[in-house]
Design a protein around this motif. Structure first.
Motif, mmCIF file in Angstrom:
data_model
loop_
_atom_site.group_PDB
_atom_site.id
_atom_site.type_symbol
_atom_site.label_atom_id
_atom_site.label_comp_id
_atom_site.label_asym_id
_atom_site.label_seq_id
_atom_site.Cartn_x
_atom_site.Cartn_y
_atom_site.Cartn_z
ATOM 1 N N THR A 1 0.863 -1.172 0.000
ATOM 2 C CA THR A 1 0.000 0.000 0.000
ATOM 3 C C THR A 1 0.903 1.227 0.000
ATOM 4 O OG1 THR A 1 -0.126 0.024 2.412
ATOM 5 C CG2 THR A 1 -1.904 -1.111 1.244
ATOM 6 N N PRO A 2 0.479 2.313 -0.606
ATOM 7 C CA PRO A 2 1.345 3.485 -0.740
ATOM 8 C C PRO A 2 1.706 4.160 0.578
ATOM 9 C CG PRO A 2 -0.451 3.575 -2.323
ATOM 10 C CD PRO A 2 -0.767 2.473 -1.371
ATOM 11 N N CYS A 3 0.902 3.966 1.610
ATOM 12 C CA CYS A 3 1.202 4.608 2.881
ATOM 13 C C CYS A 3 0.784 3.694 4.023
ATOM 14 C CB CYS A 3 0.518 5.964 3.021
ATOM 15 S SG CYS A 3 -1.254 5.949 2.682
ATOM 16 N N MET A 4 1.474 3.838 5.131
ATOM 17 C CA MET A 4 1.175 3.074 6.335
ATOM 18 C C MET A 4 1.357 3.978 7.544
ATOM 19 S SD MET A 4 2.806 -0.667 5.421
ATOM 20 C CE MET A 4 2.020 -1.505 6.797
ATOM 21 N N ASP A 5 0.586 3.702 8.572
ATOM 22 C CA ASP A 5 0.585 4.534 9.770
ATOM 23 C C ASP A 5 0.673 3.665 11.020
ATOM 24 O OD1 ASP A 5 -0.815 7.247 8.537
ATOM 25 O OD2 ASP A 5 -1.810 5.433 7.815
ATOM 26 N N TRP A 6 1.056 4.325 12.085
ATOM 27 C CA TRP A 6 0.871 3.795 13.427
ATOM 28 C C TRP A 6 -0.057 4.747 14.175
ATOM 29 C CZ3 TRP A 6 2.248 -0.894 15.043
ATOM 30 C CH2 TRP A 6 3.280 -1.559 14.370
ATOM 31 N N PHE A 7 -1.048 4.158 14.829
ATOM 32 C CA PHE A 7 -1.945 4.892 15.707
ATOM 33 C C PHE A 7 -1.817 4.291 17.103
ATOM 34 C CE2 PHE A 7 -4.753 7.490 13.034
ATOM 35 C CZ PHE A 7 -4.452 7.005 11.782
ATOM 36 N N ARG A 8 -2.327 5.003 18.088
ATOM 37 C CA ARG A 8 -2.416 4.438 19.426
ATOM 38 C C ARG A 8 -3.685 4.946 20.097
ATOM 39 N NH1 ARG A 8 2.643 7.485 22.520
ATOM 40 N NH2 ARG A 8 1.724 9.587 22.601
ATOM 41 N N GLN A 9 -4.168 4.143 21.020
ATOM 42 C CA GLN A 9 -5.345 4.529 21.780
ATOM 43 C C GLN A 9 -5.213 4.026 23.204
ATOM 44 O OE1 GLN A 9 -9.166 3.454 20.095
ATOM 45 N NE2 GLN A 9 -10.158 5.129 21.194
ATOM 46 N N ALA A 10 -5.261 4.959 24.138
ATOM 47 C CA ALA A 10 -5.227 4.622 25.551
ATOM 48 C C ALA A 10 -6.652 4.548 26.071
ATOM 49 C CB ALA A 10 -4.428 5.674 26.315
ATOM 50 N N PRO A 11 -6.880 3.820 27.150
ATOM 51 C CA PRO A 11 -8.234 3.709 27.704
ATOM 52 C C PRO A 11 -8.816 5.082 28.021
ATOM 53 C CG PRO A 11 -6.795 2.091 28.707
ATOM 54 C CD PRO A 11 -5.918 2.981 27.871
ATOM 55 N N GLY A 12 -10.027 5.317 27.554
ATOM 56 C CA GLY A 12 -10.705 6.577 27.832
ATOM 57 C C GLY A 12 -10.236 7.748 27.007
ATOM 58 N N LYS A 13 -9.327 7.491 26.071
ATOM 59 C CA LYS A 13 -8.808 8.578 25.239
ATOM 60 C C LYS A 13 -9.112 8.324 23.769
ATOM 61 C CE LYS A 13 -5.067 10.058 28.288
ATOM 62 N NZ LYS A 13 -3.624 10.405 28.379
ATOM 63 N N GLU A 14 -9.062 9.384 22.984
ATOM 64 C CA GLU A 14 -9.273 9.244 21.548
ATOM 65 C C GLU A 14 -8.050 8.616 20.886
ATOM 66 O OE1 GLU A 14 -12.300 13.018 20.821
ATOM 67 O OE2 GLU A 14 -10.372 12.921 19.785
ATOM 68 N N ARG A 15 -8.311 8.000 19.766
ATOM 69 C CA ARG A 15 -7.214 7.441 18.995
ATOM 70 C C ARG A 15 -6.317 8.555 18.477
ATOM 71 N NH1 ARG A 15 -9.332 4.261 14.026
ATOM 72 N NH2 ARG A 15 -9.516 6.385 13.196
ATOM 73 N N GLU A 16 -5.021 8.327 18.533
ATOM 74 C CA GLU A 16 -4.039 9.346 18.167
ATOM 75 C C GLU A 16 -3.145 8.813 17.049
ATOM 76 O OE1 GLU A 16 -0.392 11.856 20.308
ATOM 77 O OE2 GLU A 16 -1.110 10.010 21.185
ATOM 78 N N ALA A 17 -2.977 9.597 16.008
ATOM 79 C CA ALA A 17 -2.025 9.241 14.961
ATOM 80 C C ALA A 17 -0.619 9.466 15.489
ATOM 81 C CB ALA A 17 -2.270 10.072 13.715
ATOM 82 N N VAL A 18 0.234 8.481 15.346
ATOM 83 C CA VAL A 18 1.582 8.544 15.895
ATOM 84 C C VAL A 18 2.617 8.832 14.804
ATOM 85 C CG1 VAL A 18 3.378 7.222 17.080
ATOM 86 C CG2 VAL A 18 0.988 6.993 17.785
ATOM 87 N N ALA A 19 2.543 8.077 13.710
ATOM 88 C CA ALA A 19 3.536 8.227 12.645
ATOM 89 C C ALA A 19 2.974 7.700 11.335
ATOM 90 C CB ALA A 19 4.823 7.480 12.996
ATOM 91 N N THR A 20 3.472 8.266 10.253
ATOM 92 C CA THR A 20 3.057 7.859 8.902
ATOM 93 C C THR A 20 4.285 7.742 8.021
ATOM 94 O OG1 THR A 20 0.940 9.017 9.098
ATOM 95 C CG2 THR A 20 1.694 8.512 6.883
ATOM 96 N N VAL A 21 4.281 6.752 7.154
ATOM 97 C CA VAL A 21 5.334 6.656 6.148
ATOM 98 C C VAL A 21 4.699 6.569 4.764
ATOM 99 C CG1 VAL A 21 5.543 4.118 6.237
ATOM 100 C CG2 VAL A 21 7.464 5.510 5.446
ATOM 101 N N TYR A 22 5.219 7.356 3.837
ATOM 102 C CA TYR A 22 4.824 7.290 2.442
ATOM 103 C C TYR A 22 5.854 6.401 1.761
ATOM 104 C CZ TYR A 22 1.581 10.876 3.716
ATOM 105 O OH TYR A 22 0.555 11.555 4.336
ATOM 106 N N ARG A 23 5.418 5.233 1.351
ATOM 107 C CA ARG A 23 6.308 4.127 1.024
ATOM 108 C C ARG A 23 7.276 4.447 -0.103
ATOM 109 N NH1 ARG A 23 4.257 -0.803 2.294
ATOM 110 N NH2 ARG A 23 6.376 -1.531 1.849
ATOM 111 N N ARG A 24 6.816 5.051 -1.179
ATOM 112 C CA ARG A 24 7.684 5.265 -2.330
ATOM 113 C C ARG A 24 8.789 6.265 -2.013
ATOM 114 N NH1 ARG A 24 5.253 5.818 -8.256
ATOM 115 N NH2 ARG A 24 4.889 3.638 -7.749
#
Length: 119
Positions: free
Chosen positions: A28-51
């Motif tokens: 896939t052209p891009c991939m991400d890492w997200f995280r979510q702690a209990p009681g908190k909204e999901r947070e985008a952590v990092a993204t890589v654009y593969r090419r």
């Protein structure tokens, strides 16, 4: 359909390090890492654009986390250094297409390894 398989979560003391891996069954052209702690909204952590290999990070992890890729293995990694208790969360790998606004579509998701950082 792309399947994502993550590994590498666990428990560590503050100041420690962990490396997460996410192996994709297809490109896939891009991939991400997200995280979510209990009681908190999901947070985008990092993204890589593969090419291009361009990466971007949330301010909360800049200078401590590094996202990298191994194209031969269709795998991305998240190296996490100087971990803090506030980094405790479920970490999810996501993958997708690059949308018109430049963001990743997050079409596919992994199951998420737990990362726990104790003080």
């Amino acid at each position: 359909q792309v399947q994502l398989v993550e590994s590498g979560g666990g428990s560590v003391q503050a100041g420690g390090s962990l490396r997460l891996s996410c192996a994709a069954s297809g490109y896939t052209p891009c991939m991400d890492w997200f995280r979510q702690a209990p009681g908190k909204e999901r947070e985008a952590v990092a993204t890589v654009y593969r090419r291009s290999g361009f990466t971007s990070y949330a301010d909360s992890v800049k200078g401590r986390f590094t996202m990298s890729q191994d194209n031969a293995k269709n795998t991305v990694y998240l190296q996490m250094l100087s971990l803090k208790p506030e980094d405790t969360a479920m970490y999810y790998c996501a993958a997708g297409l690059i949308q018109g606004d430049g963001n990743c579509s997050h079409t596919y998701w992994g199951q998420g390894p737990q990362v726990t950082v104790s003080s």
